[in-house]
Motif scaffolding. Structure first.
Motif, mmCIF file in Angstrom:
data_model
loop_
_atom_site.group_PDB
_atom_site.id
_atom_site.type_symbol
_atom_site.label_atom_id
_atom_site.label_comp_id
_atom_site.label_asym_id
_atom_site.label_seq_id
_atom_site.Cartn_x
_atom_site.Cartn_y
_atom_site.Cartn_z
ATOM 1 N N ASP A 37 -6.749 9.180 2.609
ATOM 2 C CA ASP A 37 -7.668 9.302 1.474
ATOM 3 C C ASP A 37 -8.537 8.058 1.338
ATOM 4 O O ASP A 37 -9.740 8.148 1.038
ATOM 5 C CB ASP A 37 -6.895 9.536 0.175
ATOM 6 C CG ASP A 37 -6.170 10.866 0.154
ATOM 7 O OD1 ASP A 37 -6.612 11.787 0.872
ATOM 8 O OD2 ASP A 37 -5.171 10.988 -0.562
ATOM 9 N N ILE A 38 -7.936 6.893 1.563
ATOM 10 C CA ILE A 38 -8.689 5.642 1.469
ATOM 11 C C ILE A 38 -9.803 5.604 2.516
ATOM 12 O O ILE A 38 -10.963 5.313 2.205
ATOM 13 C CB ILE A 38 -7.741 4.433 1.647
ATOM 14 C CG1 ILE A 38 -6.776 4.328 0.467
ATOM 15 C CG2 ILE A 38 -8.539 3.137 1.793
ATOM 16 C CD1 ILE A 38 -5.650 3.337 0.684
ATOM 17 N N TYR B 269 -8.569 -0.065 -6.776
ATOM 18 C CA TYR B 269 -7.774 1.147 -6.939
ATOM 19 C C TYR B 269 -6.724 0.995 -8.042
ATOM 20 O O TYR B 269 -6.275 -0.114 -8.354
ATOM 21 C CB TYR B 269 -7.057 1.476 -5.637
ATOM 22 C CG TYR B 269 -7.920 2.142 -4.598
ATOM 23 C CD1 TYR B 269 -8.271 3.485 -4.710
ATOM 24 C CD2 TYR B 269 -8.376 1.436 -3.485
ATOM 25 C CE1 TYR B 269 -9.042 4.111 -3.740
ATOM 26 C CE2 TYR B 269 -9.148 2.056 -2.513
ATOM 27 C CZ TYR B 269 -9.477 3.392 -2.650
ATOM 28 O OH TYR B 269 -10.247 4.002 -1.685
ATOM 29 N N GLU C 122 -7.471 6.960 -8.155
ATOM 30 C CA GLU C 122 -6.479 7.240 -7.115
ATOM 31 C C GLU C 122 -5.471 6.094 -7.029
ATOM 32 O O GLU C 122 -5.835 4.921 -6.898
ATOM 33 C CB GLU C 122 -7.171 7.397 -5.767
ATOM 34 C CG GLU C 122 -6.269 7.848 -4.651
ATOM 35 C CD GLU C 122 -6.148 9.368 -4.583
ATOM 36 O OE1 GLU C 122 -5.269 9.831 -3.855
ATOM 37 O OE2 GLU C 122 -6.929 10.058 -5.247
ATOM 38 N N THR D 100 -3.193 4.027 -5.024
ATOM 39 C CA THR D 100 -3.036 3.766 -3.590
ATOM 40 C C THR D 100 -2.159 2.556 -3.288
ATOM 41 O O THR D 100 -1.960 2.222 -2.121
ATOM 42 C CB THR D 100 -4.406 3.526 -2.924
ATOM 43 O OG1 THR D 100 -4.967 2.306 -3.439
ATOM 44 C CG2 THR D 100 -5.361 4.687 -3.188
ATOM 45 N N TRP D 101 -1.639 1.884 -4.318
ATOM 46 C CA TRP D 101 -0.793 0.730 -4.031
ATOM 47 C C TRP D 101 0.275 0.544 -5.099
ATOM 48 O O TRP D 101 0.201 1.125 -6.185
ATOM 49 C CB TRP D 101 -1.610 -0.536 -3.828
ATOM 50 C CG TRP D 101 -2.377 -1.057 -5.017
ATOM 51 C CD1 TRP D 101 -3.553 -0.582 -5.505
ATOM 52 C CD2 TRP D 101 -2.022 -2.171 -5.833
ATOM 53 N NE1 TRP D 101 -3.966 -1.332 -6.575
ATOM 54 C CE2 TRP D 101 -3.044 -2.315 -6.798
ATOM 55 C CE3 TRP D 101 -0.966 -3.070 -5.837
ATOM 56 C CZ2 TRP D 101 -3.030 -3.325 -7.771
ATOM 57 C CZ3 TRP D 101 -0.939 -4.077 -6.800
ATOM 58 C CH2 TRP D 101 -1.965 -4.195 -7.741
ATOM 59 N N VAL E 206 0.836 -1.188 0.000
ATOM 60 C CA VAL E 206 0.000 0.000 0.000
ATOM 61 C C VAL E 206 0.882 1.254 0.000
ATOM 62 O O VAL E 206 2.011 1.232 0.504
ATOM 63 C CB VAL E 206 -0.926 0.006 1.239
ATOM 64 C CG1 VAL E 206 -0.114 0.123 2.525
ATOM 65 C CG2 VAL E 206 -1.966 1.107 1.160
ATOM 66 N N CYS E 207 0.393 2.324 -0.615
ATOM 67 C CA CYS E 207 1.051 3.630 -0.509
ATOM 68 C C CYS E 207 0.607 4.248 0.817
ATOM 69 O O CYS E 207 -0.545 4.679 0.946
ATOM 70 C CB CYS E 207 0.653 4.538 -1.668
ATOM 71 S SG CYS E 207 1.087 3.924 -3.305
ATOM 72 N N LYS F 217 -1.420 7.412 1.315
ATOM 73 C CA LYS F 217 -2.784 7.461 0.792
ATOM 74 C C LYS F 217 -3.822 6.904 1.772
ATOM 75 O O LYS F 217 -5.009 6.844 1.461
ATOM 76 C CB LYS F 217 -2.869 6.669 -0.516
ATOM 77 C CG LYS F 217 -2.038 7.245 -1.648
ATOM 78 C CD LYS F 217 -2.611 8.559 -2.157
ATOM 79 C CE LYS F 217 -1.851 9.061 -3.373
ATOM 80 N NZ LYS F 217 -2.469 10.265 -3.944
ATOM 81 N N ILE F 218 -3.387 6.485 2.939
ATOM 82 C CA ILE F 218 -4.308 5.829 3.868
ATOM 83 C C ILE F 218 -5.428 6.766 4.311
ATOM 84 O O ILE F 218 -6.599 6.367 4.389
ATOM 85 C CB ILE F 218 -3.539 5.258 5.074
ATOM 86 C CG1 ILE F 218 -2.702 4.056 4.622
ATOM 87 C CG2 ILE F 218 -4.501 4.836 6.188
ATOM 88 C CD1 ILE F 218 -1.861 3.433 5.696
#
Length: 211
Positions: free
Chosen positions: A99-100, A114, A192, A194-195, A92-93, A96-97
Motif C-alpha cells: 500500500d505504501i 502516516y 492509513e 503503516t507503523w 513498519v507494519c 502495509k508495504i
C-alpha cells in the motif's frame, strides 16, 4: 521504485533483534532495510550476521555522531527513492508495504506522515488523508522521531550537517527535513496505519542520547 526502511541504532540489541525477526519476513527486490549503527558498544554486526536476508544492509559509523547526524549518515547510505525512517524501538507494519509503495507511485509526494498504532494495537498517531501544498505542510504536520517517509532526492544532507556541526541543539533534524521538503514539494498525511510506536523503555534505552 525502491523503498528504504532506515533504522538508526545505538545499542538496544535486544529490541533490534525483535524488530529484525519481524522484518526478516520481507523478501523483495524493491525494499531494503538499512541499519545505521552509531558506534554501539554492543555487537550489532554479529546480530545482523545471523540473518541471511538479502534486504538487510548494515553500516557502522567510524565515530559516534549522535542521533541527528546518524540519521543523515543513514540517509546517505540508502539507495531507495523514498526513505521510511525509524528509531530502533519502532517498526513498519510489513503487511502495509504494498500500500505504501502504491501510494508513492501514484502521488509522488515530497513526504508522507502516516498514522500509527502502539504495542497494544491502539491508535497512537492519527492523521486525516490530506495533501498540503508546499510550506503549508510544515506548519500543519508535527515532527515525530519515527514513521516519517521522505523523498531522498529532496533532502540536502550537507546543509543539515553543516548546521548541526555548529549547533548546540539536538533532535531537530526532522524539522530541517520537513521545512526543506515543504519548500520544494507537497506533503501528505494519511489515515492509513503503516507503523508501530513502541512504548518500550528500559535503562539501556539511550538511542537518542548517545553523545
Amino acid at each position: 521504485m525502491k523503498l528504504s526502511i532506515l533504522f538508526t541504532v545505538y545499542n538496544q540489541s535486544k529490541i533490534l533483534r525483535k524488530q529484525l525477526d519481524l522484518l526478516n519476513n520481507i523478501d523483495r527486490d524493491d525494499v531494503e532495510i538499512v541499519i545505521s549503527d552509531d558506534c554501539s558498544t554492543e555487537n550489532i554486526e554479529d546480530i545482523i550476521a545471523k540473518y541471511s536476508n538479502r534486504n538487510f544492509k548494515y553500516y557502522r559509523n567510524k565515530n559516534n555522531l549522535g542521533h541527528d547526524r546518524n540519521i543523515l549518515k543513514g540517509i546517505e547510505r540508502c539507495k531507495g527513492e523514498y526513505i521510511f525512517l525509524f528509531r530502533t524501538k519502532d517498526n513498519v507494519c510489513i503487511n502495509k508495504i504494498d500500500d505504501i509503495i502504491l501510494f508513492l507511485e501514484e502521488n509522488k509526494p515530497g513526504a508522507v506522515f502516516y498514522s500509527a498504532i502502539d504495542d497494544d494495537n491502539k491508535i497512537h498517531l492519527k492523521f486525516k488523508d490530506r495533501k498540503y501544498s508546499r510550506i503549508n505542510g510544515f506548519f500543519a504536520v508535527p515532527a515525530h522521531p519515527s514513521g516519517n517517509l521522505y523523498r531522498r532526492d529532496l533532502l540536502d544532507t550537507d546543509t543539515y550537517n553543516n548546521f548541526l556541526t555548529n549547533s548546540k541543539f539536538n533532535f531537530i533534524v526532522h524539522q530541517f527535513m520537513k521545512l526543506d521538503i515543504s519548500l520544494k514539494s507537497d506533503i501528505y498525511t494519511s489515515s492509513e496505519v503503516t507503523w508501530i510506536y513502541s512504548k518500550t523503555l528500559d535503562n539501556k534505552d539511550i538511542a537518542m542520547n548517545s553523545s
